[in-house]
Design a protein around this motif. Sequence first.
Motif, PDB file in Angstrom:
ATOM      1  N   VAL A 398      -6.085 -37.156   5.652  1.00  0.00           N
ATOM      2  CA  VAL A 398      -5.438 -36.374   4.605  1.00  0.00           C
ATOM      3  C   VAL A 398      -4.975 -37.273   3.464  1.00  0.00           C
ATOM      4  O   VAL A 398      -5.039 -36.904   2.287  1.00  0.00           O
ATOM      5  CB  VAL A 398      -4.262 -35.565   5.190  1.00  0.00           C
ATOM      6  CG1 VAL A 398      -3.425 -34.941   4.085  1.00  0.00           C
ATOM      7  CG2 VAL A 398      -4.773 -34.490   6.139  1.00  0.00           C
ATOM      8  N   ASP A 399      -4.541 -38.486   3.803  1.00  0.00           N
ATOM      9  CA  ASP A 399      -4.052 -39.432   2.797  1.00  0.00           C
ATOM     10  C   ASP A 399      -5.176 -40.154   2.067  1.00  0.00           C
ATOM     11  O   ASP A 399      -4.909 -40.997   1.201  1.00  0.00           O
ATOM     12  CB  ASP A 399      -3.134 -40.465   3.445  1.00  0.00           C
ATOM     13  CG  ASP A 399      -1.818 -39.855   3.895  1.00  0.00           C
ATOM     14  OD1 ASP A 399      -1.454 -38.790   3.361  1.00  0.00           O
ATOM     15  OD2 ASP A 399      -1.167 -40.432   4.791  1.00  0.00           O
ATOM     16  N   GLY A 400      -6.442 -39.871   2.406  1.00  0.00           N
ATOM     17  CA  GLY A 400      -7.561 -40.469   1.687  1.00  0.00           C
ATOM     18  C   GLY A 400      -8.267 -41.589   2.408  1.00  0.00           C
ATOM     19  O   GLY A 400      -9.099 -42.272   1.799  1.00  0.00           O
ATOM     20  N   GLY A 401      -7.997 -41.807   3.671  1.00  0.00           N
ATOM     21  CA  GLY A 401      -8.654 -42.874   4.413  1.00  0.00           C
ATOM     22  C   GLY A 401     -10.075 -42.525   4.814  1.00  0.00           C
ATOM     23  O   GLY A 401     -10.488 -41.361   4.802  1.00  0.00           O
ATOM     24  N   GLU A 402     -10.841 -43.565   5.190  1.00  0.00           N
ATOM     25  CA  GLU A 402     -12.211 -43.410   5.674  1.00  0.00           C
ATOM     26  C   GLU A 402     -12.240 -43.738   7.163  1.00  0.00           C
ATOM     27  O   GLU A 402     -11.681 -44.750   7.599  1.00  0.00           O
ATOM     28  CB  GLU A 402     -13.158 -44.332   4.920  1.00  0.00           C
ATOM     29  CG  GLU A 402     -13.355 -43.967   3.474  1.00  0.00           C
ATOM     30  CD  GLU A 402     -14.216 -42.726   3.296  1.00  0.00           C
ATOM     31  OE1 GLU A 402     -15.338 -42.698   3.847  1.00  0.00           O
ATOM     32  OE2 GLU A 402     -13.771 -41.789   2.602  1.00  0.00           O
ATOM     33  N   LEU A 403     -12.909 -42.891   7.945  1.00  0.00           N
ATOM     34  CA  LEU A 403     -12.964 -43.030   9.396  1.00  0.00           C
ATOM     35  C   LEU A 403     -14.423 -42.940   9.834  1.00  0.00           C
ATOM     36  O   LEU A 403     -15.095 -41.931   9.579  1.00  0.00           O
ATOM     37  CB  LEU A 403     -12.117 -41.935  10.049  1.00  0.00           C
ATOM     38  CG  LEU A 403     -12.090 -41.844  11.564  1.00  0.00           C
ATOM     39  CD1 LEU A 403     -11.635 -43.156  12.188  1.00  0.00           C
ATOM     40  CD2 LEU A 403     -11.163 -40.705  11.999  1.00  0.00           C
ATOM     41  N   VAL A 404     -14.924 -44.005  10.468  1.00  0.00           N
ATOM     42  CA  VAL A 404     -16.322 -44.060  10.898  1.00  0.00           C
ATOM     43  C   VAL A 404     -16.367 -44.177  12.409  1.00  0.00           C
ATOM     44  O   VAL A 404     -15.859 -45.155  12.983  1.00  0.00           O
ATOM     45  CB  VAL A 404     -17.066 -45.244  10.247  1.00  0.00           C
ATOM     46  CG1 VAL A 404     -18.540 -45.230  10.658  1.00  0.00           C
ATOM     47  CG2 VAL A 404     -16.931 -45.197   8.729  1.00  0.00           C
ATOM     48  N   PHE A 405     -16.983 -43.183  13.070  1.00  0.00           N
ATOM     49  CA  PHE A 405     -17.163 -43.197  14.525  1.00  0.00           C
ATOM     50  C   PHE A 405     -18.586 -43.636  14.851  1.00  0.00           C
ATOM     51  O   PHE A 405     -19.555 -43.104  14.289  1.00  0.00           O
ATOM     52  CB  PHE A 405     -16.934 -41.797  15.115  1.00  0.00           C
ATOM     53  CG  PHE A 405     -15.511 -41.320  15.045  1.00  0.00           C
ATOM     54  CD1 PHE A 405     -14.566 -41.775  15.946  1.00  0.00           C
ATOM     55  CD2 PHE A 405     -15.111 -40.410  14.075  1.00  0.00           C
ATOM     56  CE1 PHE A 405     -13.252 -41.336  15.893  1.00  0.00           C
ATOM     57  CE2 PHE A 405     -13.810 -39.962  14.011  1.00  0.00           C
ATOM     58  CZ  PHE A 405     -12.867 -40.435  14.920  1.00  0.00           C
ATOM     59  N   PHE A 406     -18.714 -44.610  15.736  1.00  0.00           N
ATOM     60  CA  PHE A 406     -20.009 -45.007  16.272  1.00  0.00           C
ATOM     61  C   PHE A 406     -20.132 -44.472  17.694  1.00  0.00           C
ATOM     62  O   PHE A 406     -19.132 -44.334  18.408  1.00  0.00           O
ATOM     63  CB  PHE A 406     -20.149 -46.537  16.264  1.00  0.00           C
ATOM     64  CG  PHE A 406     -20.230 -47.123  14.884  1.00  0.00           C
ATOM     65  CD1 PHE A 406     -21.448 -47.252  14.237  1.00  0.00           C
ATOM     66  CD2 PHE A 406     -19.081 -47.541  14.224  1.00  0.00           C
ATOM     67  CE1 PHE A 406     -21.521 -47.795  12.961  1.00  0.00           C
ATOM     68  CE2 PHE A 406     -19.148 -48.077  12.954  1.00  0.00           C
ATOM     69  CZ  PHE A 406     -20.371 -48.204  12.314  1.00  0.00           C
ATOM     70  N   ALA A 407     -21.359 -44.169  18.086  1.00  0.00           N
ATOM     71  CA  ALA A 407     -21.585 -43.617  19.424  1.00  0.00           C
ATOM     72  C   ALA A 407     -21.018 -44.556  20.491  1.00  0.00           C
ATOM     73  O   ALA A 407     -21.346 -45.746  20.510  1.00  0.00           O
ATOM     74  CB  ALA A 407     -23.077 -43.412  19.655  1.00  0.00           C
ATOM     75  N   PRO A 408     -20.153 -44.068  21.383  1.00  0.00           N
ATOM     76  CA  PRO A 408     -19.517 -44.946  22.375  1.00  0.00           C
ATOM     77  C   PRO A 408     -20.412 -45.173  23.594  1.00  0.00           C
ATOM     78  O   PRO A 408     -21.344 -44.405  23.857  1.00  0.00           O
ATOM     79  CB  PRO A 408     -18.259 -44.160  22.753  1.00  0.00           C
ATOM     80  CG  PRO A 408     -18.667 -42.723  22.594  1.00  0.00           C
ATOM     81  CD  PRO A 408     -19.624 -42.681  21.447  1.00  0.00           C
ATOM     82  N   GLN A 409     -20.093 -46.231  24.331  1.00  0.00           N
ATOM     83  CA  GLN A 409     -20.816 -46.522  25.572  1.00  0.00           C
ATOM     84  C   GLN A 409     -20.439 -45.543  26.672  1.00  0.00           C
ATOM     85  O   GLN A 409     -21.292 -45.030  27.386  1.00  0.00           O
ATOM     86  CB  GLN A 409     -20.483 -47.959  26.033  1.00  0.00           C
ATOM     87  CG  GLN A 409     -20.968 -49.060  25.113  1.00  0.00           C
ATOM     88  CD  GLN A 409     -22.401 -49.481  25.413  1.00  0.00           C
ATOM     89  OE1 GLN A 409     -23.084 -48.840  26.212  1.00  0.00           O
ATOM     90  NE2 GLN A 409     -22.853 -50.530  24.757  1.00  0.00           N
ATOM     91  N   GLY A 410     -19.143 -45.281  26.835  1.00  0.00           N
ATOM     92  CA  GLY A 410     -18.678 -44.455  27.943  1.00  0.00           C
ATOM     93  C   GLY A 410     -18.812 -42.971  27.659  1.00  0.00           C
ATOM     94  O   GLY A 410     -18.874 -42.518  26.512  1.00  0.00           O
ATOM     95  N   GLU A 411     -18.859 -42.197  28.747  1.00  0.00           N
ATOM     96  CA  GLU A 411     -18.966 -40.742  28.638  1.00  0.00           C
ATOM     97  C   GLU A 411     -17.581 -40.134  28.418  1.00  0.00           C
ATOM     98  O   GLU A 411     -16.580 -40.616  28.951  1.00  0.00           O
ATOM     99  CB  GLU A 411     -19.596 -40.161  29.904  1.00  0.00           C
ATOM    100  CG  GLU A 411     -21.035 -40.626  30.147  1.00  0.00           C
ATOM    101  CD  GLU A 411     -21.992 -40.100  29.095  1.00  0.00           C
ATOM    102  OE1 GLU A 411     -21.655 -39.090  28.452  1.00  0.00           O
ATOM    103  OE2 GLU A 411     -23.055 -40.707  28.898  1.00  0.00           O
ATOM    104  N   SER A 412     -17.544 -39.068  27.629  1.00  0.00           N
ATOM    105  CA  SER A 412     -16.289 -38.376  27.361  1.00  0.00           C
ATOM    106  C   SER A 412     -16.605 -36.997  26.807  1.00  0.00           C
ATOM    107  O   SER A 412     -17.593 -36.815  26.086  1.00  0.00           O
ATOM    108  CB  SER A 412     -15.430 -39.163  26.357  1.00  0.00           C
ATOM    109  OG  SER A 412     -14.298 -38.410  25.982  1.00  0.00           O
ATOM    110  N   GLY A 498     -24.810 -41.860  15.102  1.00  0.00           N
ATOM    111  CA  GLY A 498     -25.329 -41.652  16.452  1.00  0.00           C
ATOM    112  C   GLY A 498     -25.927 -42.867  17.119  1.00  0.00           C
ATOM    113  O   GLY A 498     -26.881 -42.737  17.895  1.00  0.00           O
ATOM    114  N   SER A 499     -25.434 -44.064  16.826  1.00  0.00           N
ATOM    115  CA  SER A 499     -25.878 -45.283  17.493  1.00  0.00           C
ATOM    116  C   SER A 499     -24.767 -46.314  17.350  1.00  0.00           C
ATOM    117  O   SER A 499     -23.693 -46.010  16.829  1.00  0.00           O
ATOM    118  CB  SER A 499     -27.191 -45.799  16.893  1.00  0.00           C
ATOM    119  OG  SER A 499     -27.676 -46.889  17.646  1.00  0.00           O
ATOM    120  N   GLN A 500     -25.013 -47.542  17.782  1.00  0.00           N
ATOM    121  CA  GLN A 500     -24.043 -48.615  17.606  1.00  0.00           C
ATOM    122  C   GLN A 500     -24.782 -49.941  17.459  1.00  0.00           C
ATOM    123  O   GLN A 500     -25.942 -50.088  17.885  1.00  0.00           O
ATOM    124  CB  GLN A 500     -23.058 -48.672  18.773  1.00  0.00           C
ATOM    125  CG  GLN A 500     -23.665 -48.979  20.118  1.00  0.00           C
ATOM    126  CD  GLN A 500     -22.585 -49.224  21.164  1.00  0.00           C
ATOM    127  OE1 GLN A 500     -22.224 -50.363  21.417  1.00  0.00           O
ATOM    128  NE2 GLN A 500     -22.081 -48.143  21.742  1.00  0.00           N
TER     129      GLN A 500
END
Length: 665
Positions: A398-412, A498-500
């Motif tokens: 909300v404050d303007g930050g950037e968030l990048v998720f990479f595909a994790p190793q573990g299942e969740s 969708g990768s790392q």
Amino acid sequence: MTFLQQSMLWGLLAASIPIIIHLLNRRRHKTVMWAAMQFLLKATRESRGKKKLRHILILTCRALGVAALVTAAARPLVSGLLGWGGGKPDLVVLILDRSASMEATPHSGTVPRRELALERIRDALADLGGTRLVLLDSASGQPQEVPSPDVLNQISTTTATDTTADFSTLASRAAEYLIETPGRAEVWIASDLQKSNWKPDNDRWTSVRAALASLPQPPKLRILSLGGEPSPNQAIRILSSRRAGNELVLDIEITRSEDSTAPLNLPLSSTMNGVRNMTNVTLAGQNFRFRKSLPIPPNQESGYGWLSIPGDGNLRDNAAFFAYGPSRPVKSLLVAPPGEATEYLSIAIAPGGHGGQSVERKDPAQLSRLELEDVAAVFWAAPLPTGQLSESLNRFLVDGGELVFFAPQGESNAEFLGIKWSAITTSEAGKFFILDSWDHEDGLLRDGLDGTPIPADRFKALKRRLPEGEAAVLARWDDGKTFITRRVVDRGTAWFVGSQPDYTWSNLGDADVLLPVVQRAIAEGAERFDAGYLANIGSRAAAPRPGESRTRLDDYGAPVPANEAFEAGIHRFGERTMALNRPAAEDDPEIMTREMLNNTLEGTGFSLFEDSRTTVSASSGPSDIWRGFLVAMLCFLISEALLCLPKRSSQATAEPGTRNPPVKA
């Protein structure tokens, strides 16, 4: 056409008098059949059709002569804006487009469209004595009584601005004003029909149409579009501004209106803290993006300036303003377990030579809370966050930050913003997942400012996880599956990759793809700190906070003190310095078509007047044409008299001195 003496139009009923007299005369004669008459009827049967047509023409000329006399007495006025229907209104509500695009001059013209509109409207209202005029301008959005059309181009609320316009809101306010204003009213809209200002897909138009139709006397809606094709024009815009050490880095875009690929050499002036420099840029097409670094003088922690290009078809889009503050380090957070992916991400986030950039790594197994106030971007190579961590990241976005998720190793099975990861899939032996398509104009894989593409076609993977959920897709694998998606949250953006960067997964660790992806996310996240110096005119950020006053600092152009809240430039609010620029929508060239207008204003019965004249002339207003109707009346009466003349006999037309030959028995 409109009429100054509308009550005289009741006299048009007198046009039926010749017809009534004709019908009464037919009832005076009684038909009696007798034998000798049959021979005469037979002899004249062939000319009966011509006589009937002659009588109809005589009757028509008499009726039209009376109608022309009555119309002349009603004092008709004709003008394209006033149209060909209705009488003099009691009230005209003028919705005036003061957006930056209205300062464009028509092709081969020298007067901006806004000034042309004011002249056309002033002339159209000149002879409508007693008609009230209420101005509703697009900048202030407040109705204002105008004492006389002659002062339209003299008041501050009709001057040029750098704002945008919202016609659905303006039309709604006009309807609200008319609810409490009885009488016959008309709504006039003067606009260049820029689509970004009309927003035809906005649901608000439904309520606008309903509000206008529900008025006791629904107003006539007249739209004035001016000037035709615009003159050639170039526009400059600052896409982003950020301080990097002792330099100010500006991402710049210059566009031109001509559909041409011929190179155009354009001088670019940069003024910073009173010091001016000149360079040249070459436009090879309609759009040119580039980066310019301006050195910041020593011991100057803050400052401001602007970029400008020569004047052309629109003087309001030839400058872009910037401001900067003290230098601050760019910090990023990496949430990932120890491993190869973490090492490659750490190098890409804070590579050598990128001074002022740092990264802090946290192990997700030991993470309980996040401190993100001074963080530009967060890179997350772990199972998706939940609970308090999820709430902290939401506030960060909300404050303007950037968030990048990479595909994790573990299942969740965790979700974030409605997105979750699929199970890990592995490619067939000897094959790879290949990146097939991606957005070259938007997203982390977009082309560079100079048009150079990222070599994403070299990217291939052995393993992948698909981001599942409602989000914008920016890149796909060769089988059509999703590789990168984006969710925008207020001022920030969340990315799902969708990768790392682990070679047991893919070659994402190669710097030619990972480095630009990471650095772009950091640059966009860092803008939330520099955003305090940039804003668009008309936005909430461009207004003073409670207790602050506004002061214009720059001297570019010819600032109008009464209009400074609607003009681009360098403004000071208390202790804050802001660079205010025109909204990006004002550079959008798309124009409303007649079909778009028909759909947007369906059921309002609007009339559109497209005035392609490019100059102001004294003859552009309404014309008093009652004399023309008097001439028409005389023509009808003369025609009627000629048709009534008796036909000369054949004996009367014979030559003098001749005799009829004798008839032999």
